[in-house]
Design an enzyme around this catalytic site. Structure first.
Site, PDB file in Angstrom:
ATOM      1  N   HIS A 101       1.097  -1.422  -0.014  1.00 37.73           N
ATOM      2  CA  HIS A 101      -0.292  -0.417  -0.512  1.00 37.73           C
ATOM      3  C   HIS A 101       1.014   1.509   0.484  1.00 37.73           C
ATOM      4  O   HIS A 101       0.718   1.504   1.131  1.00 37.73           O
ATOM      5  CB  HIS A 101      -1.026  -0.216   0.859  1.00 37.73           C
ATOM      6  CG  HIS A 101      -1.986   1.089   1.948  1.00 37.73           C
ATOM      7  ND1 HIS A 101      -3.356   0.420   1.775  1.00 37.73           N
ATOM      8  CD2 HIS A 101      -2.287   2.501   1.097  1.00 37.73           C
ATOM      9  CE1 HIS A 101      -3.553   1.737   1.733  1.00 37.73           C
ATOM     10  NE2 HIS A 101      -3.043   2.939   1.370  1.00 37.73           N
ATOM     11  N   HIS A 161       0.859   4.747  -2.521  1.00 41.13           N
ATOM     12  CA  HIS A 161       1.331   5.725  -3.386  1.00 41.13           C
ATOM     13  C   HIS A 161       2.028   6.485  -4.595  1.00 41.13           C
ATOM     14  O   HIS A 161       3.154   6.922  -3.114  1.00 41.13           O
ATOM     15  CB  HIS A 161       0.013   6.690  -3.264  1.00 41.13           C
ATOM     16  CG  HIS A 161      -1.373   6.186  -2.674  1.00 41.13           C
ATOM     17  ND1 HIS A 161      -2.297   5.876  -3.417  1.00 41.13           N
ATOM     18  CD2 HIS A 161      -1.626   5.620  -1.625  1.00 41.13           C
ATOM     19  CE1 HIS A 161      -3.760   5.429  -2.721  1.00 41.13           C
ATOM     20  NE2 HIS A 161      -2.844   4.877  -1.479  1.00 41.13           N
ATOM     21  N   HIS A 174      -9.472   0.695  -1.424  1.00 45.67           N
ATOM     22  CA  HIS A 174      -9.525   1.333  -0.555  1.00 45.67           C
ATOM     23  C   HIS A 174     -10.974   1.211  -0.360  1.00 45.67           C
ATOM     24  O   HIS A 174     -11.683   1.493  -0.416  1.00 45.67           O
ATOM     25  CB  HIS A 174      -8.769   2.891  -0.379  1.00 45.67           C
ATOM     26  CG  HIS A 174      -7.476   3.239  -0.815  1.00 45.67           C
ATOM     27  ND1 HIS A 174      -6.761   2.563  -1.481  1.00 45.67           N
ATOM     28  CD2 HIS A 174      -6.111   4.204   0.363  1.00 45.67           C
ATOM     29  CE1 HIS A 174      -4.793   2.801  -1.394  1.00 45.67           C
ATOM     30  NE2 HIS A 174      -5.575   3.974  -0.957  1.00 45.67           N
ATOM     31  N   GLU A 225     -11.119   3.157   5.444  1.00 46.72           N
ATOM     32  CA  GLU A 225     -10.301   4.230   6.293  1.00 46.72           C
ATOM     33  C   GLU A 225     -11.149   5.299   6.315  1.00 46.72           C
ATOM     34  O   GLU A 225     -12.148   5.474   7.816  1.00 46.72           O
ATOM     35  CB  GLU A 225      -9.695   4.913   5.011  1.00 46.72           C
ATOM     36  CG  GLU A 225      -8.480   5.747   5.383  1.00 46.72           C
ATOM     37  CD  GLU A 225      -8.025   6.402   4.081  1.00 46.72           C
ATOM     38  OE1 GLU A 225      -8.382   6.305   3.335  1.00 46.72           O
ATOM     39  OE2 GLU A 225      -6.178   6.692   4.904  1.00 46.72           O
ATOM     40  N   ASP A 245       2.214   4.019   2.936  1.00 47.30           N
ATOM     41  CA  ASP A 245       0.806   4.893   2.057  1.00 47.30           C
ATOM     42  C   ASP A 245       1.313   5.643   1.700  1.00 47.30           C
ATOM     43  O   ASP A 245       1.517   6.157   0.131  1.00 47.30           O
ATOM     44  CB  ASP A 245       0.008   5.172   2.900  1.00 47.30           C
ATOM     45  CG  ASP A 245      -2.418   5.358   2.918  1.00 47.30           C
ATOM     46  OD1 ASP A 245      -1.900   5.531   1.413  1.00 47.30           O
ATOM     47  OD2 ASP A 245      -2.465   6.363   3.221  1.00 47.30           O
ATOM     48  N   ASP A 246       2.177   6.886   1.615  1.00 53.11           N
ATOM     49  CA  ASP A 246       2.801   8.446   1.219  1.00 53.11           C
ATOM     50  C   ASP A 246       3.487   8.706   2.034  1.00 53.11           C
ATOM     51  O   ASP A 246       3.220   9.671   3.116  1.00 53.11           O
ATOM     52  CB  ASP A 246       1.114   9.318   1.338  1.00 53.11           C
ATOM     53  CG  ASP A 246      -0.135   8.737   0.165  1.00 53.11           C
ATOM     54  OD1 ASP A 246       0.259   9.005  -0.485  1.00 53.11           O
ATOM     55  OD2 ASP A 246      -1.045   8.470   1.383  1.00 53.11           O
TER      56      ASP A 246
HETATM   57  N1  HPA Z   1      -6.080   7.336   0.932  1.00 51.50           N
HETATM   58  C1  HPA Z   1      -6.945   7.786   0.100  1.00 51.50           C
HETATM   59  N2  HPA Z   1      -6.720   7.552  -1.427  1.00 51.50           N
HETATM   60  C2  HPA Z   1      -5.340   8.231  -1.166  1.00 51.50           C
HETATM   61  C3  HPA Z   1      -4.598   8.319   0.074  1.00 51.50           C
HETATM   62  C4  HPA Z   1      -5.532   7.662   1.013  1.00 51.50           C
HETATM   63  O1  HPA Z   1      -4.693   7.281   2.257  1.00 51.50           O
HETATM   64  N3  HPA Z   1      -3.175   8.269  -0.566  1.00 51.50           N
HETATM   65  C5  HPA Z   1      -3.291   8.822  -1.926  1.00 51.50           C
HETATM   66  N4  HPA Z   1      -4.490   8.959  -1.980  1.00 51.50           N
HETATM   67 ZN    ZN Z   2      -3.747   4.505   0.296  1.00 57.32          ZN
END
Ligand code: HPA
Ligand code: ZN
Length: 330
Positions: A14, A16, A194, A197, A275-276
């Site tokens: 996971h 991006h 996703h 969340e 994630d990011d």
């Molecule tokens: N959630 C949803 N969209 C996203 C995320 C995330 O954590 N990171 C980049 N796009």
């Molecule tokens: Zn994500």
């Protein structure tokens, strides 16, 4: 434990790629592409990374994507991530990209996919990191736009392996994208999404039933629905959990409040991911370290989490077996 975390072979499932844009690289791309930035320095950019929820992050994340214009930018972005992944002993990465964040600005699909593809082939050759690209649809845009995006990407079908669903979750249920995911499955693409969340457990059900996702990204809100937890456990659907992200985006107030332990105790196939990382303060090892510090995970528990990442990966069984054997010897 820090050294064990470093030494464990890991799969990152996971991530991006646009979320690996470190502020220094943002300035480099902006300068070579003559894109004006509202910030004066990388330090100023970092200071702006305070988020109140998913949307407040996404606004800044999409702003950051404006500096990516040519295939070389996508290539260099992925190379920078691969250096970091190699440093942290990531052996396999399944990486999201958001074509619509770029095609909407006039960037050709070819530049995005080929730039990323070449970098990941280099990563495989130079570092032995296997990888797969996952094309994500932006769920705040229409189902028709998602279908157009898939069609535009299909000429490069051999360069990506799966499809996913990301962006603003609330108010954008997975069901909206049933047709485009069916089309993707027909093309032999694997499916992840996703869900859960910020969105309700119902979105996780929809991701499983309407989209036929074989893995759920985040999914932490599943704990609100015991029947859903039972389903995820019995079908061993992996969750790609991102602890530092969840704290930065206020899904949980503090790392100590994260429900990771409950997810594991419920018998779910949990994996740890970043994630990011450029926005959330850490790559995969920092995520492992944060949860170890918060919950005092034992060596066995850390092994389970790293092992789960290979179980959950779309990798040939033989490669999984060899890496798991290596993990067992630590
Ligand atoms: N959630 C949803 N969209 C996203 C995320 C995330 O954590 N990171 C980049 N796009
Ligand atoms: Zn994500």
């Amino acid at each position: 434990m820090k050294s064990l975390i470093q030494r464990m072979p890991k799969a990152e499932l996971h991530l991006h790629i646009e979320g690996t844009l470190e502020p220094e690289l943002m300035f480099e791309f902006a300068s070579r592409n003559r894109v004006a930035l509202t910030y004066k320095s990388p330090e100023e950019v970092r200071k702006a990374y305070e988020f109140s929820d998913l949307q407040s992050f996404l606004d800044i994340y999409y702003e950051g994507t404006r500096v990516m214009i040519r295939d070389r930018d996508f290539h260099d972005l992925a190379r920078a991530y691969l250096n970091k992944a190699h440093e942290q002993n990531v052996r396999h990465a399944e990486v999201f990209f958001d074509p619509q964040a770029h095609t909407e600005r006039g960037v050709p699909m070819q530049a995005i996919i080929e730039g990323l593809h070449h970098a990941f082939r280099e990563g495989e050759r130079e570092f032995g990191i296997s990888s797969a690209l996952i094309l994500c649809f932006l769920r705040h845009l229409s189902a028709a736009a998602a279908m157009q995006t898939l069609e535009a990407a299909l000429p490069y079908r051999e360069y990506f392996s799966g499809v996913g669903l990301d962006s603003s979750e609330r108010g954008h249920p997975p069901e909206k994208f049933t047709a485009v995911f069916a089309r993707a499955r027909q093309e032999g693409l694997f499916v992840v999404a996703h869900a859960g969340e910020e969105g309700p457990p119902d979105y996780v059900w929809q991701a499983l039933d309407a989209l036929q996702a074989s893995r759920i990204d985040h999914g932490v809100r599943c704990m609100e629905d015991p029947a859903l937890v039972a389903r995820l456990r019995s079908e061993r659907v992996p969750l790609t959990v991102c602890p530092l992200s969840n704290v930065k985006l206020r899904v949980f107030d503090r790392i100590e409040d994260h429900n990771l332990k409950q997810l594991l105790d419920a018998g779910l196939c949990v994996t740890i991911n970043s994630d990011d990382p450029a926005y959330f303060g850490g790559y995969i090892n920092e995520n492992f370290l944060a949860i170890h510090n918060a919950f005092g995970f034992t060596k066995d528990e850390l092994h389970t989490l790293a092992g789960n990442s290979f179980e959950a990966a779309f990798l040939p069984e033989e490669r999984k077996r060899l890496i798991l054997q290596e993990l067992d010897q630590l």
